[in-house]
Design an enzyme around this catalytic site. Structure first.
Site, short mmCIF file in Angstrom:
data_model
loop_
_atom_site.label_atom_id
_atom_site.label_comp_id
_atom_site.label_asym_id
_atom_site.label_seq_id
_atom_site.Cartn_x
_atom_site.Cartn_y
_atom_site.Cartn_z
N ASP A 83 0.82 -1.20 0.00
CA ASP A 83 0.00 0.00 0.00
C ASP A 83 0.86 1.25 0.00
O ASP A 83 1.89 1.31 0.67
CB ASP A 83 -0.92 0.00 1.21
CG ASP A 83 -2.09 -0.94 1.00
OD1 ASP A 83 -2.99 -0.55 0.24
OD2 ASP A 83 -2.08 -2.05 1.55
N THR A 84 0.38 2.26 -0.73
CA THR A 84 1.15 3.46 -1.02
C THR A 84 0.16 4.54 -1.41
O THR A 84 -0.96 4.24 -1.81
CB THR A 84 2.11 3.18 -2.20
OG1 THR A 84 2.98 2.11 -1.86
CG2 THR A 84 2.96 4.39 -2.55
#
Length: 530
Positions: A349-350
């Site tokens: 996740d980013t």
């Protein structure tokens, strides 16, 4: 041209400035900063700070940051590597002594020194305009007064309840009432608000020295970590020279290793050896993209590491010789079965942010805690979620990316930029861990090879080669007949556990003086302009 009967969105179009992020509050914040006189760098930092509050599973100030910046829309692209290093006392022997063959996720051993705040403050000092405290004010307000939970944020949050429950502070802050907040509920982070206020007032030192650093180090040490105050005080990102390749008359810019941006360029170099025509989702085209990715990722996992600690063959990775050799291995009749062994990091996740202002200053900005909620470890008084970027290291003896003291891991987060004729054409980025290199190449090819607009290209169904032989994960919208043909050629398919990746992009139309932008439909965000 978009089919207006399909349930999707149009590209955003504007004259003066634009922002594209994965959360509406962040996009709105970026526009408000530019309307108040801030530039694109100011807007990107402010938007990212907001996302560190309202998307706590995706990013945070306890993570890392990379950026590309093109002042005044020129092709003189500046790159910043804001990735953190391991503690100076952490060696591979530490893992061997404990019989560990991989870095555990929910452990202090996975926590490299966070680089985000150092990156924000340095980029602001060198390229920002408004006072730094003004940029953090919206994030502080959300953390203090509360923010409403959006659908994708809720989904990602709810999947990590077991992780969050294992840490007392994480459970207290992020599982109010024992469960993840629901869509439309209001959530607050008062501890993080206080930390952000301190950073707003004091700048970089507020995070890397003094009470915040002391508390984080003490907390990690209590769990067996080897972090020291010197590790935090000495943490520094750096300006680096972008790596580039030419694709269809355009120049694509990426941050150099320890990031995987160079692998996006390698995939594009392979695709450059194939003629693009017809359906961008045809069996032949997807076959080429799958194989180019498998080959390039094998090279990545063999060679990409911290260039300060290992010899990374940058010139060879960008060479015509390598691209010719790998392209020559692709057989459109059959899937390749003889690939070098490699390990794939999992989906992560980013948040990715693209901003262009009135002066065409362009920012490609990415910030991450790696896995959703990182390690799931939260420092009790500062409210900082600590990332698990250390899991990107190898523990294999002799591997260039083997964990070691004061070392940066292979990094998945990669901002991108495209230039032509001395000017920026596009600021773009893709979220989703190891998918990002493929995502960059896929997006650029769909826009430049097939003439798709940014939103059309982002909307296309995605697939993702895995480390399991010829197995490919696919989203459910991949055409059944196409999949059947690729299976006949030797590929095997399995449904992806979750939507694959995410993207934002802004393109500059210099002739008309306008901007077009797009944002990921798989997330909650939006592209907007003024």
């Amino acid at each position: 041209m978009r089919d207006f009967e399909k349930p999707t969105r149009s590209v955003a179009v504007s004259r003066h400035a634009m922002a594209a992020t994965s959360h509406p509050s962040a996009t709105l914040t970026a526009l408000q900063v530019m309307q108040a006189g801030g530039n694109a760098m100011d807007a990107a930092i402010a938007a990212c700070a907001v996302q560190c509050v309202v998307e706590p599973g995706s990013t945070g100030i306890g993570g890392d940051c990379f950026a590309l910046y093109a002042p005044d829309g020129s092709d003189q692209v500046i790159a910043y590597n804001g990735s953190g290093r391991t503690p100076a006392a952490l060696t591979a022997d530490w893992f061997d002594e404990r019989g560990l063959t991989e870095v555990p996720r929910q452990s202090p051993a996975a926590v490299t020194i966070p680089g985000a705040i150092d990156a924000w403050t340095r980029l602001h000092a060198d390229h920002g305009g408004l006072p730094f405290a003004d940029l953090l004010a919206p994030a502080i307000r959300f953390a203090e007064e509360g923010y409403a939970i959006t659908p994708r944020v809720h989904r990602d949050w709810s999947l990590e309840q077991k992780l969050l429950a294992a840490d007392a502070t994480a459970a207290r802050i992020f599982l109010p009432g024992g469960t993840a907040p629901k869509i439309g509920e209001v959530h607050r982070q008062p501890e993080l608000a206080r930390t952000l206020k301190r950073i707003a007032a004091e700048g970089r030192v507020a995070f890397y020295e003094g009470p915040v650093a002391e508390e984080i180090v003490s907390y990690l040490n209590s769990l067996g970590g080897l972090h020291t105050l010197d590790d935090f005080a000495n943490a520094r990102g750096e300006y680096v020279t972008p790596v580039t390749t030419d694709f269809r008359g355009y120049t694509v810019h990426e941050c150099p290793p320890n990031g995987q941006g160079i692998i996006a360029l390698l995939i594009l170099n392979i695709l450059n050896r194939f003629h693009a025509e017809g359906d961008p989702q045809s069996p032949d085209r997807l076959h080429v993209e799958i194989e180019a990715t498998r080959l390039a990722y094998a090279a990545r996992d063999a060679w990409i590491a911290d260039p300060d600690k290992a010899d990374v063959p940058v010139d060879h990775l960008l060479s015509d010789e390598l691209a010719d050799r790998l392209a020559g291995m692709i057989d459109l009749s059959n899937a390749l079965t003889d690939l070098p062994p490699f390990e794939m990091p999992l989906h992560r996740d980013t948040v990715y942010i693209s901003v262009v202002d009135r002066n065409r200053n362009s920012v490609s900005f990415i910030n991450s805690t790696f896995d959703s909620f990182g390690t799931g470890l939260v420092s009790p008084r500062s409210g900082v979620i600590l990332h698990n970027r250390g899991q990107s290291f190898s523990l294999k003896p002799g591997h260039p990316n083997r964990i070691g003291p004061s070392k940066r891991p292979l990094h998945t987060i990669i901002p991108g930029m495209v230039t032509r004729n001395g000017r920026v054409e596009m600021s773009f980025g893709v979220m989703g861990g190891y998918y990002q290199a493929l995502g960059h190449a896929h997006l650029i090819s769909k826009v430049l090879d097939y003439g798709m607009d940014l939103q059309e290209a982002i909307n296309l169904p995605r697939l993702m080669p895995t480390s399991d032989g010829t197995r490919v994960e696919t989203e459910h919208k991949i055409d059944a007949a196409t999949k059947a043909e690729l299976e006949r050629r030797g590929f095997t398919f399995s449904p992806a556990d979750e939507p694959i990746g995410g993207a934002q992009a802004i393109r500059i139309d210099w002739e008309n003086g306008t901007l077009t932008g797009a944002s990921e439909p798989r997330k909650d965000g939006i592209a907007l302009g003024i």
